[in-house]
Write an enzyme that holds these catalytic residues in place. Structure first.
Site, short mmCIF file in Angstrom:
data_model
loop_
_atom_site.label_atom_id
_atom_site.label_comp_id
_atom_site.label_asym_id
_atom_site.label_seq_id
_atom_site.Cartn_x
_atom_site.Cartn_y
_atom_site.Cartn_z
N HIS A 1 0.82 -1.21 0.00
CA HIS A 1 0.00 0.00 0.00
C HIS A 1 0.85 1.26 0.00
CE1 HIS A 1 -2.23 3.29 2.02
NE2 HIS A 1 -3.20 2.89 1.23
N CYS B 1 -3.69 -2.52 -14.84
CA CYS B 1 -3.57 -1.39 -13.91
C CYS B 1 -2.64 -1.72 -12.75
CB CYS B 1 -4.94 -0.97 -13.39
SG CYS B 1 -5.79 -2.28 -12.49
#
Length: 801
Positions: free
Chosen positions: A418, A740
């Protein structure tokens, strides 16, 4: 007070650059070049700031405008801002121009007619705000310009419309953010003889792509210059050595359309004659002539300059139609010039710099600041802007703190964690996984330490290493200022952009991306909503979900329009949902939530379906109420074909039906998505490959675990075979395939593989858009060349399975 201070109209030859308070930056600059320099400037006059203030006072508009602006409760609410600004502009355009002011403008137009020897000549009318084009703040492009205007009445009308353009949504928001009180800003209109441009363009006395002030750059297009600003035409690009005025680089790109004036006034788009489409729009001699003007203007003003020019179709004469100080590199230069050793005890020489920790360089850049170690998420609120965030690992609810950080350093995580993904998107220097490279960051650094984070090389140094901070290209430069001066070859493979934070949409909208390939909804939850959707439903406030999601999504869709935006519907894990207010009541404790209740499996679950329907209502609001039809959606983590069927059925029942104008895509990130692609095809319009999760699940390798991070590799043949199979299977049924995940941002050779495989789009982080655009063009040209010659390199790898 002199008569100049109270005059309604002043001629260019009466004006100088220090008359910004009288006529704004644009008009005073035109006056300076007319009165003090030997330059070809189209003649004209300017209405004054005094005239504008007289108009606002005489018509009684000041109080009405103040009231409407004071009623705006939230400038971030684009609908509220738009409504107020529209009302203000309508009031200004609808007011009656005072007779004496109208008479002065008409008299000046008649005098200009006489000077030009033409009856009712065509003029250009350009807005010039009194705070416009100052070195510290550019209002460029925020007010209107009108071309090809003829007749005294029309000139007066357009001046009044210029006044109203001081209150466009963009200009009003910008003034609010820059804390310019509206009543301190006035508007001048420059009324200038019209150059009937067969070519036009912009030039800078510094290379705006890299700050090299030994160069001049000139861009040119056929016809009127508006299509350069709008980005509708890719310009010819010339780089000139400032000293010798020799052209050192040129890029002539095919131009198929141009904006032209029409005989009775107004403009029209026309095709460029085929024989001229590939030709240079201005000659080398004209480029050199323009460069000479640019050099002279910079010397006169004593700073980097941003200029516009036009080539007259009748006389083949070049005209300088605008000059203003360039803002971005001028500011950079000012910062660098003032960034000398100020006796800071923390400054260390590069040769004395001592490495504190090492890790994986997740997001490039260099930054220095004070360390703030946060072990527990509950302490996030204590984090201050400009500090170095040092922690174990980040999760989506850390985003507000991450946005304030000068740099981020974590103990754990790999290149797809993240912290890595978010910091790359927000262009914050970031180093992850320090624990796997030796000492963990939270052990090696303490609150209050001053460090320099070199995230390009994955090293944190003790102290402020100024030599590193001054390295060209080490900073995070905003791309929006320079796009107009760069050129990108058109590509058959679309290059999209990954984006989550709506606040970055305007900043990145000028990048040469073909749209948003992945907008992460999670950003809006963690940055704006903060509460669990089921908790909000329980509290009786489901509208908060709809309104705030719609507001965030619409910012991106509006900034990118008409380019498509693909919103990935919510894909939180249960532990991340639990961190939202009220989430503990609704979320299970899952030992491996990365493989648990996430994505599609939530949407049709009776325990969650009502929350999912709120997301769909937000999508409908953006598309139907706001009219942003460029918004499409994507379903994440779909394990079974039956799930795709159930979810599209729910969407249909909620009024979101797949059509030519509304696409429903699916993340391809689970092996079943690849193996059963022929079955999934029935329910979707295309796929977006999530290479992070797909690699994890194909290789059985936890992507968040830095212990096994050396095994995690998106370029593994298993992943490539899966992707090749998906593209082939999707294309058979007319479905598109995008990617993506991080791989195209990290590995240009992987992008080459994707293009060779026939992928339709690649979606990358904002900082990689330009480089990827150029890489894609290069790879496509290589394919065409290899096919034409039959002599290209052969790839011996067998990608079939």
């Amino acid at each position: 007070m002199s008569t100049r201070d109270t005059a309604n109209v002043l001629w260019f030859n009466e004006l100088h650059r220090d008359d910004v308070n009288l006529v704004g930056g644009k008009s005073s600059s035109l006056g300076e070049m007319t009165s003090s320099m030997d330059l070809p400037v189209p003649y004209g006059f300017a209405t004054t700031a005094s005239a504008y203030r007289y108009f606002m006072q005489k018509t009684g508009l000041n109080d009405k405008v103040s009231a409407l602006l004071n009623d705006i409760k939230d400038y971030e609410n684009s609908d509220e801002l738009h409504k107020a600004c529209t009302q203000i502009r309508d009031l200004i355009v609808g007011a009656k121009m005072p007779d004496d002011l109208a008479a002065d403008i008409k008299k000046a137009y008649a005098d200009l007619s006489e000077k030009m020897g033409q009856e009712n000549p065509f003029v250009a009318i350009r807005s010039s705000a009194t705070a416009e084009d100052l070195p510290d703040a550019s209002f460029a492009g925020q007010q209107e310009s009108y071309l090809n205007i003829k007749g005294a009445d029309d000139v007066v009308d357009r001046v009044q419309r210029c006044y109203s353009s001081l209150f466009t949504d963009r200009a009003t928001y910008y003034r609010y953010k820059q804390q310019f009180p509206y009543d301190k800003v006035a508007l001048s209109a420059a009324v200038q003889m019209m150059v009937f441009s067969k070519a036009s363009g912009i030039m800078f006395s510094v290379d705006v792509s890299n700050g090299d002030d030994s160069k001049i750059v000139i861009d040119g297009i056929r016809g009127l210059g508006e299509y350069i600003v709008l980005g509708k035409v890719t310009p010819n690009h010339f780089v000139i050595d400032k000293k010798s005025l020799k052209i050192v680089d040129k890029n002539v790109v095919k131009q198929t359309i141009q904006l032209m004036r029409v005989a009775d006034g107004g403009t029209v788009e026309k095709a460029v004659p085929e024989e001229l489409q590939d030709k240079q729009v201005i000659t080398d001699e004209q480029v050199t002539e323009l460069a000479g003007y640019a050099k002279k203007i910079e010397e006169h003003y004593g700073c980097y300059m941003d200029m516009e020019y036009a080539l007259d179709v009748n006389t083949n004469r070049l005209w300088i139609v605008q000059a203003r100080p360039e803002t971005f590199w001028s500011q950079k230069k000012k910062e660098n010039d003032s960034d000398t050793d100020s006796g800071d005890d923390n400054v260390v020489a590069e040769s004395d710099a001592k490495a504190v920790v090492r890790g994986l360089p997740a997001s490039p850049g260099v930054a220095s600041g004070v360390v703030h170690v946060i072990d527990d998420p509950k302490d996030i609120d204590q984090f201050k802007k400009g500090e170095i965030l040092v922690t174990l690992m980040t999760s989506p609810d850390w985003v507000p703190a991450m946005k304030k950080a000068a740099a981020i350093v974590t103990n754990n995580g790999g290149m797809t964690c993240h912290a890595a993904i978010v910091s790359r998107e927000m262009q914050i220097p970031c180093i992850v996984g320090t624990g796997s490279k030796g000492e963990a960051a939270t052990d090696a650094m303490k609150d209050g330490d001053v460090v320099t984070v070199d995230a390009k090389n994955g090293i944190v140094y003790s102290g402020k290493v100024e030599a590193l901070l001054k390295t060209p290209g080490s900073g995070n430069q905003a791309g929006g200022q320079v796009v107009a001066a760069e050129t990108f070859a058109p590509t058959a493979t679309g290059v999209m952009m990954n984006l989550g934070d709506p606040d970055l949409a305007d900043k990145y909208s000028t990048l040469p991306a073909d749209g948003i390939g992945l907008m992460r909804e999670e950003f809006i939850w963690t940055s704006y909503i903060h509460e669990h959707p089921l908790y909000l439903i329980e509290q009786g406030h489901p509208e908060k979900v709809v309104d705030m999601l719609a507001d965030g999504v619409s910012k991106v869709a509006r900034a990118m329009a008409p380019r498509p935006v693909v919103l990935r519907l919510s894909d939180f894990k249960s532990s991340e949902y639990r961190n939202l207010k009220g989430g503990e009541k609704f979320e299970p404790n899952e030992p491996a939530d990365l493989l648990g209740w996430r994505g599609a499996s939530r949407y049709y679950d009776p325990k969650y379906i009502n929350a999912f329907k709120l997301e769909l209502e937000a999508v409908k609001k953006v598309r139907n109420d706001f009219g942003l039809k460029n918004l499409n959606v994507m379903i994440p983590f779909v394990r079974k074909v039956e799930e795709a069927q159930k979810i599209t059925e729910i969407m249909k029942n909620q009024g979101l039906v797949r059509s030519a104008d509304f696409k429903v895509y699916m993340m391809a990130e689970i092996p079943s998505n690849i193996i059963l692609a022929d079955k999934f095809n029935e329910f979707i319009d295309g796929y977006s490959i999530g290479s992070n999760d797909l690699t994890m699940l194909l290789l059985g390798c936890d992507r968040n675990n830095d212990t096994v991070s050396p095994l995690f590799d998106e370029r593994n043949l298993a992943v490539k075979r899966a992707i090749r199979h998906l593209i082939k299977t999707a294309h058979k049924d007319g479905k598109t395939v995008s990617i993506c995940g991080q791989a195209p941002s990290e590995f240009p050779d992987f992008t080459n593989f994707l293009i060779q495989s026939g992928i339709d789009y690649v979606s990358v982080n904002p900082d990689m858009v330009k480089e990827t655009k150029r890489n894609v063009a290069h790879f496509e040209q290589r394919i065409m060349l290899d096919k034409a010659t039959g002599n290209g390199l052969q790839d011996p790898t067998d990608y079939e399975w």
